[in-house]
Design an enzyme around this catalytic site. Structure first.
Site, PDB file in Angstrom:
ATOM      1  N   HIS A 135       0.550  -0.765   0.517  1.00 13.72           N
ATOM      2  CA  HIS A 135       0.196  -0.060   0.013  1.00 13.72           C
ATOM      3  C   HIS A 135       1.260   1.429   0.088  1.00 13.72           C
ATOM      4  CE1 HIS A 135      -3.774   2.200   1.177  1.00 13.72           C
ATOM      5  NE2 HIS A 135      -2.862   2.908   1.813  1.00 13.72           N
ATOM      6  N   GLU A 136       2.033   1.459   0.694  1.00 12.11           N
ATOM      7  CA  GLU A 136       2.275   2.465   0.990  1.00 12.11           C
ATOM      8  C   GLU A 136       3.779   2.998   0.213  1.00 12.11           C
ATOM      9  OE1 GLU A 136       1.525   4.660   2.785  1.00 12.11           O
ATOM     10  OE2 GLU A 136       0.558   3.399   4.134  1.00 12.11           O
ATOM     11  N   HIS A 185       2.241   4.065  -3.218  1.00 14.26           N
ATOM     12  CA  HIS A 185       1.679   6.110  -2.575  1.00 14.26           C
ATOM     13  C   HIS A 185       3.331   6.972  -2.948  1.00 14.26           C
ATOM     14  CE1 HIS A 185      -2.251   6.936  -0.711  1.00 14.26           C
ATOM     15  NE2 HIS A 185      -1.686   6.319   0.729  1.00 14.26           N
TER      16      HIS A 185
END
Length: 413
Positions: A205-206, A209
């Protein structure tokens, strides 16, 4: 605070509330739920007055700037038509029967006669105790995201090897996980890695980003590099969707597959269904203020309770205290914000579905989206990937994925 089954005092805070509702001890969950919302009941009139004042402030600015509604005023900042908001609610309403199916399945799997609101966070499938080293986590994420091509995975490896990531928990370090940076430098990722499956997903997820920021920073000038909130969760959620698909393709263990599906279905429940319910509540409350109604605590509580019943259905016992949940949601003080979680999630599922189907040119289109920053309006950026959020289809397609996984879980259990 409440007392657990061993007689120990358990303190409740805003941050600890949901983790406590994940406890396998149902009596503790009930006590925590009742104690927490009873506190909001004590201050309902004060919180209602604060909330109503915030909506009146928004109405003042709406009229001063000659918008037709507070919703239009806020959505216009990103050139988002109000139809996007309204169609999101309509599409989710059409798919409420699937949510009711999910609620019935949760009731069955937890083995309870009545499913209460304090039963919605506890995992339906016993958590896997398997631990993953950070090296294993990186390998899993790289494998899953290989469908995005060598350039993307090369950047992932660059981030892994060149110390973009602060991996482990440390004294004074911010909790949770976070991705940030400054224009002209590579992105930074803060993790608090604990070695469980959830944290493997957090890494994917990170880094979604982080690479979104990398692509935008390298393609755009300083003024256009920062991307809007409307698209901020697309890259991160797309990575999670690709990871869960890869893990499910590789596992032969029925329990592990069921756990993975449970994890993904909860992402749908909390991000697509629940945030849309929040958005629906916001819409109704702003409309009441615009029509000159007074938002008392009873008006707010009754409206929220009715929506909770609508979104969860008859198989869920909508405990009376859930009527105070609106009072604990800080996002409501940033009007018309939460709907973007649901639209971003839907767009990510639509894009990941295209990637997994190996649609011609989709990877290059996706990288063009990642490189867009705010050089285009969010709606137009997503159109680069063939996802038109001005139509219902992306949300409907995401909800079909929810139904497919729900059917698979029903077969497994």
């Amino acid at each position: 605070s409440v007392t657990d089954k061993d007689g120990h005092e358990v303190g409740i805070s805003h941050g600890r509330f949901v983790p406590l509702l994940e406890s396998p001890d149902r009596d503790l969950r009930r006590k925590v739920f009742q104690s927490y919302y009873h506190s909001f009941n004590q201050y309902k009139n004060t919180v209602a007055a604060i909330f109503a004042a915030n909506l009146k402030k928004e109405l003042f600015y709406t009229k001063a700037r000659h918008y037709t509604s507070s919703m239009e005023a806020h959505l216009s900042q990103n050139n988002i038509p109000t139809a996007v908001y309204e169609q999101l609610i309509e599409a989710v309403h059409d798919a409420l029967p699937e949510m009711y199916r999910y609620v019935r399945l949760r009731r069955k799997m937890l083995g309870v006669k009545e499913l209460h609101m304090y039963d919605v966070y506890v995992p339906m499938i016993e958590k896997t105790e398997k631990k993953y080293s950070f090296e294993e986590a990186k390998h899993m994420v790289l494998n899953a995201l290989s469908v995005l091509g060598s350039e993307y995975t090369g950047l992932l490896e660059k981030g892994f090897h060149e110390r973009w990531i602060d991996i482990y928990e440390n004294e004074g370090k911010r909790s949770g996980a976070y991705s940030w940076g400054a224009y002209g430098t590579h992105p930074y990722v803060l993790l608090n890695y604990q070695g469980n499956l959830n944290h493997v997903f957090t890494l994917a997820h990170e880094m979604g980003h982080a690479l979104h920021s990398w692509y935008s920073d390298h393609a755009q000038n300083y003024l256009n590099a920062g991307y809007r909130i409307f698209v901020a969760e697309v890259a991160s959620t797309c990575n999670e969707a690709l990871l869960i698909h890869d893990l499910m393709e590789k596992t032969e263990d029925k329990k592990e597959k069921a756990y993975l599906i449970n994890y993904f279905l909860e992402q749908f429940r909390t991000t697509l269904y629940r945030q849309t319910m929040f958005a629906h509540f916001e819409q109704e409350m702003h409309q009441k203020v615009e029509q000159g109604e007074t938002l008392t605590a009873d008006v707010l509580c009754d409206a929220y309770y009715a929506l909770n019943q609508k979104y969860y259905g008859e198989a869920m016992v909508s405990d009376d205290l859930i009527r105070y949940e609106w009072a604990r949601i800080p996002h409501f003080y940033t009007p018309f914000y939460v709907y973007q979680y649901a639209t971003g999630f839907s767009a990510a599922i639509a894009i990941s579905t295209k990637i997994l189907a190996k649609e011609e040119g989709i990877v290059e289109k996706y990288k063009a989206f990642l490189s867009g920053g705010c050089s285009m309006d969010p709606i137009d950026l997503l159109k680069l990937c063939g996802v038109d959020m001005e139509k219902k289809e992306p949300v409907e397609e995401a909800l079909k994925v929810f139904e497919q996984y729900l059917t698979e879980l029903e077969k497994l259990v």
